[in-house]
Every structure is written in C-alpha cells, then in structure tokens.
Write a protein that holds these residues in place. Sequence first.
Motif, PDB file in Angstrom:
ATOM      1  N   SER A 176       0.831  -1.206   0.000  1.00 26.95           N
ATOM      2  CA  SER A 176       0.000   0.000   0.000  1.00 26.95           C
ATOM      3  C   SER A 176       0.864   1.255   0.000  1.00 26.95           C
ATOM      4  O   SER A 176       0.480   2.287  -0.572  1.00 26.95           O
ATOM      5  N   ILE A 177       2.026   1.184   0.627  1.00 27.58           N
ATOM      6  CA  ILE A 177       2.955   2.317   0.607  1.00 27.58           C
ATOM      7  C   ILE A 177       3.481   2.532  -0.810  1.00 27.58           C
ATOM      8  O   ILE A 177       3.556   3.672  -1.295  1.00 27.58           O
ATOM      9  N   ALA A 178       3.835   1.444  -1.503  1.00 29.50           N
ATOM     10  CA  ALA A 178       4.265   1.567  -2.895  1.00 29.50           C
ATOM     11  C   ALA A 178       3.138   2.143  -3.745  1.00 29.50           C
ATOM     12  O   ALA A 178       3.374   2.994  -4.623  1.00 29.50           O
ATOM     13  N   ASP A 179       1.904   1.698  -3.508  1.00 26.66           N
ATOM     14  CA  ASP A 179       0.757   2.224  -4.251  1.00 26.66           C
ATOM     15  C   ASP A 179       0.606   3.725  -4.024  1.00 26.66           C
ATOM     16  O   ASP A 179       0.255   4.471  -4.952  1.00 26.66           O
ATOM     17  N   ARG A 180       0.864   4.168  -2.811  1.00 19.92           N
ATOM     18  CA  ARG A 180       0.726   5.600  -2.525  1.00 19.92           C
ATOM     19  C   ARG A 180       1.788   6.408  -3.265  1.00 19.92           C
ATOM     20  O   ARG A 180       1.509   7.509  -3.755  1.00 19.92           O
ATOM     21  N   PHE A 181       2.991   5.873  -3.359  1.00 17.69           N
ATOM     22  CA  PHE A 181       4.015   6.548  -4.166  1.00 17.69           C
ATOM     23  C   PHE A 181       3.571   6.617  -5.627  1.00 17.69           C
ATOM     24  O   PHE A 181       3.758   7.633  -6.302  1.00 17.69           O
ATOM     25  N   ALA A 182       2.969   5.528  -6.127  1.00 18.90           N
ATOM     26  CA  ALA A 182       2.498   5.517  -7.513  1.00 18.90           C
ATOM     27  C   ALA A 182       1.400   6.551  -7.720  1.00 18.90           C
ATOM     28  O   ALA A 182       1.370   7.250  -8.739  1.00 18.90           O
ATOM     29  N   THR A 183       0.497   6.671  -6.766  1.00 16.74           N
ATOM     30  CA  THR A 183      -0.566   7.671  -6.855  1.00 16.74           C
ATOM     31  C   THR A 183       0.017   9.082  -6.911  1.00 16.74           C
ATOM     32  O   THR A 183      -0.546   9.973  -7.558  1.00 16.74           O
ATOM     33  N   ALA A 184       1.174   9.276  -6.267  1.00 12.93           N
ATOM     34  CA  ALA A 184       1.837  10.574  -6.270  1.00 12.93           C
ATOM     35  C   ALA A 184       2.703  10.783  -7.513  1.00 12.93           C
ATOM     36  O   ALA A 184       3.346  11.829  -7.645  1.00 12.93           O
ATOM     37  N   GLY A 185       2.716   9.794  -8.420  1.00  8.47           N
ATOM     38  CA  GLY A 185       3.436   9.962  -9.674  1.00  8.47           C
ATOM     39  C   GLY A 185       4.827   9.378  -9.718  1.00  8.47           C
ATOM     40  O   GLY A 185       5.662   9.815 -10.516  1.00  8.47           O
ATOM     41  N   TYR A 186       5.077   8.357  -8.897  1.00 10.77           N
ATOM     42  CA  TYR A 186       6.378   7.690  -8.888  1.00 10.77           C
ATOM     43  C   TYR A 186       6.206   6.219  -9.256  1.00 10.77           C
ATOM     44  O   TYR A 186       5.285   5.549  -8.792  1.00 10.77           O
ATOM     45  N   LEU A 187       7.115   5.728 -10.070  1.00 12.48           N
ATOM     46  CA  LEU A 187       7.167   4.308 -10.405  1.00 12.48           C
ATOM     47  C   LEU A 187       7.848   3.610  -9.230  1.00 12.48           C
ATOM     48  O   LEU A 187       9.036   3.824  -8.980  1.00 12.48           O
ATOM     49  N   ALA A 188       7.100   2.811  -8.481  1.00  7.00           N
ATOM     50  CA  ALA A 188       7.604   2.269  -7.211  1.00  7.00           C
ATOM     51  C   ALA A 188       7.739   0.757  -7.270  1.00  7.00           C
ATOM     52  O   ALA A 188       6.835   0.061  -7.735  1.00  7.00           O
ATOM     53  N   VAL A 189       8.863   0.251  -6.771  1.00 10.05           N
ATOM     54  CA  VAL A 189       9.076  -1.190  -6.740  1.00 10.05           C
ATOM     55  C   VAL A 189       9.565  -1.609  -5.358  1.00 10.05           C
ATOM     56  O   VAL A 189      10.352  -0.899  -4.715  1.00 10.05           O
ATOM     57  N   VAL A 190       9.043  -2.748  -4.887  1.00 10.12           N
ATOM     58  CA  VAL A 190       9.441  -3.303  -3.596  1.00 10.12           C
ATOM     59  C   VAL A 190      10.098  -4.656  -3.830  1.00 10.12           C
ATOM     60  O   VAL A 190       9.410  -5.637  -4.130  1.00 10.12           O
ATOM     61  N   PRO A 191      11.420  -4.765  -3.734  1.00  7.65           N
ATOM     62  CA  PRO A 191      12.061  -6.079  -3.881  1.00  7.65           C
ATOM     63  C   PRO A 191      11.828  -6.929  -2.642  1.00  7.65           C
ATOM     64  O   PRO A 191      11.834  -6.423  -1.516  1.00  7.65           O
ATOM     65  N   ASP A 192      11.605  -8.209  -2.830  1.00  4.01           N
ATOM     66  CA  ASP A 192      11.407  -9.132  -1.708  1.00  4.01           C
ATOM     67  C   ASP A 192      12.765  -9.639  -1.238  1.00  4.01           C
ATOM     68  O   ASP A 192      13.345 -10.554  -1.827  1.00  4.01           O
ATOM     69  N   LEU A 193      13.267  -9.047  -0.161  1.00  2.00           N
ATOM     70  CA  LEU A 193      14.589  -9.424   0.345  1.00  2.00           C
ATOM     71  C   LEU A 193      14.572 -10.756   1.084  1.00  2.00           C
ATOM     72  O   LEU A 193      15.624 -11.269   1.455  1.00  2.00           O
ATOM     73  N   TYR A 194      13.381 -11.326   1.299  1.00  2.00           N
ATOM     74  CA  TYR A 194      13.257 -12.595   2.010  1.00  2.00           C
ATOM     75  C   TYR A 194      12.954 -13.765   1.071  1.00  2.00           C
ATOM     76  O   TYR A 194      12.468 -14.805   1.511  1.00  2.00           O
ATOM     77  N   SER A 195      13.232 -13.627  -0.189  1.00  2.00           N
ATOM     78  CA  SER A 195      12.755 -14.621  -1.161  1.00  2.00           C
ATOM     79  C   SER A 195      13.666 -15.840  -1.312  1.00  2.00           C
ATOM     80  O   SER A 195      13.309 -16.788  -1.998  1.00  2.00           O
ATOM     81  N   ARG A 196      14.818 -15.827  -0.682  1.00  2.00           N
ATOM     82  CA  ARG A 196      15.739 -16.955  -0.823  1.00  2.00           C
ATOM     83  C   ARG A 196      15.774 -17.774   0.468  1.00  2.00           C
ATOM     84  O   ARG A 196      16.245 -17.295   1.485  1.00  2.00           O
ATOM     85  N   GLY A 197      15.285 -19.003   0.426  1.00  2.00           N
ATOM     86  CA  GLY A 197      15.310 -19.847   1.616  1.00  2.00           C
ATOM     87  C   GLY A 197      14.152 -19.542   2.543  1.00  2.00           C
ATOM     88  O   GLY A 197      13.257 -18.775   2.229  1.00  2.00           O
ATOM     89  N   GLY A 198      14.163 -20.121   3.721  1.00  2.00           N
ATOM     90  CA  GLY A 198      13.091 -19.929   4.691  1.00  2.00           C
ATOM     91  C   GLY A 198      13.130 -18.549   5.304  1.00  2.00           C
ATOM     92  O   GLY A 198      14.144 -17.840   5.241  1.00  2.00           O
ATOM     93  N   ALA A 199      12.015 -18.141   5.916  1.00  2.00           N
ATOM     94  CA  ALA A 199      11.880 -16.798   6.469  1.00  2.00           C
ATOM     95  C   ALA A 199      12.932 -16.511   7.538  1.00  2.00           C
ATOM     96  O   ALA A 199      13.556 -15.449   7.535  1.00  2.00           O
ATOM     97  N   VAL A 200      13.138 -17.447   8.461  1.00  2.00           N
ATOM     98  CA  VAL A 200      14.095 -17.221   9.546  1.00  2.00           C
ATOM     99  C   VAL A 200      15.495 -17.037   8.994  1.00  2.00           C
ATOM    100  O   VAL A 200      16.230 -16.113   9.379  1.00  2.00           O
ATOM    101  N   ARG A 201      15.876 -17.893   8.067  1.00  2.00           N
ATOM    102  CA  ARG A 201      17.202 -17.795   7.453  1.00  2.00           C
ATOM    103  C   ARG A 201      17.371 -16.463   6.736  1.00  2.00           C
ATOM    104  O   ARG A 201      18.415 -15.820   6.839  1.00  2.00           O
TER     105      ARG A 201
END
Length: 241
Positions: free
Chosen positions: A48-73
């Motif tokens: 929703s924060i990225a969406d708000r930046f987009a509404t304000a006229g910014y191309l917003a991207v959120v990389p998933d820094l937890y995408s490799r391996g399990g969540a705890v790792r």
Amino acid sequence: MAAVQISTGGSTIPAYLATPLPTVSGPGPWPGVVVVHDVFGLSDDIRSIADRFATAGYLAVVPDLYSRGGAVRCVRSVMRDLRQARGRAFDDVDAAREFLQDRADCTGKVGVAGFCLGGGFAIVGATRGFDASAPYYGQLPTDPSILDEACPVVASFGAKDPGLRGAASELAAELARRDIPHDVKEYPDAGHGFANRLPLGPFNALARVVGFGYHHDSSEDAWKRVLTFFAEHLRSGDHPA
C-alpha cells in the motif's frame, strides 16, 4: 500494480511494482522509488505504501529481500548484511534501482524509501547511486563515514521509539557536517513503526506501551515532507532515461 521479477546476482527475486495512472500523473516517464520493506517483509502494508508513491506519480518497486530460503534464514541474512553495510541484500536493492532505471517509463532518477529494517537500508543506500533517500526510523550505521557523498536525505523518527533515542539529532548532525541537503524530523507523539499500518490485533495496546505502532498525524506529516523533498530532488530537470 503487478508482481515482477528482478535480475540480481545471476538469478531473480520477486518484487511488487506499482505504476502511476497516466490519467492522474500524466503519460510518463516518471521518477522511480525503491521501497525497502520492514522486518515483516513484502506485506500488504508495504504494498500500500508503494501504491501511494504511484498515486503521487512515482514508479515504485518493492524487492522481496526474504525470497531466498526460509523466512528465519532470510531475516538473519538480511539483518547481517545491514549490520555490515554490504552483502546480497544491498545488491538486491541496487538491482531494484537498476530495474527502474532501465525501464522506458522511468526518467532515470530514482529515490529509495525504507521502513524500520528498510530504513537502515535507505540510510546506507543514500551512498549507492540513488538521487534521494527517505529512511523511516532506520538504524544508523556504526561508522558515520559511510555517509560521505550521500545523496539528499529526508528522514523521520519517533521520539517514543526506545531503540532509536537520539538518532534523529545524530543523523542530522552527520549530514550537516558533510553539507548534504537534508530534512530530519523527530515526531514527539510517535514511536517506532508510526507510518506502518500493521495488523497487530490484540497486541495493539502492548505495542503502544513499548513505543510501537501507527500514528496518523505523524505519518501524514512525514508523507508530505517526503513527497515535497522527492519532488525537489527527483522531479527537477526531468528527462527521459
């Protein structure tokens, strides 16, 4: 708004892309913002924060820094990278910036905004090729010299955040010492996470006691400051990439 893949380190990671509406923000190209998520990961709140930046006229991207391996790792790995101010997580943030800069609908100017864990990445990221940085209640680097040659910074902290007492004044002093344009504000009625709407449920009352939780007035004021600051440093001299 779409799920995308970002190339980084010989592989790809998932990310969330929020694109401005041409009917609202004009046909583009637009400046970009890399949004670095908090310890809770790629949640509905950070989308929703990225969406708000987009509404304000910014191309917003959120990389998933937890995408490799399990969540705890992943949490341990990302937090280790933040402490060391280097590592794969920073490479992923850099790749997200390059992902935006390579798009035809991006002007080439890209800012970074981060919350909690991501706020620490935004502070260090201010020295890694971004044009402006907006850390929210981010941990300061142990070595302030990392702020040498930082881009302009607009930072927001809560006075009721027990883990970051004095961080706002310390960051402002370090940026002033280096003549880096900045706007650093500490909100007297806010604690940690004051700009995040997290589903804490029955733990809301306890969270407020320990200095954690959403604070509407502080969050809205911070949004105004960030968007004004980004307009100055990301929109001035707009040009196609």
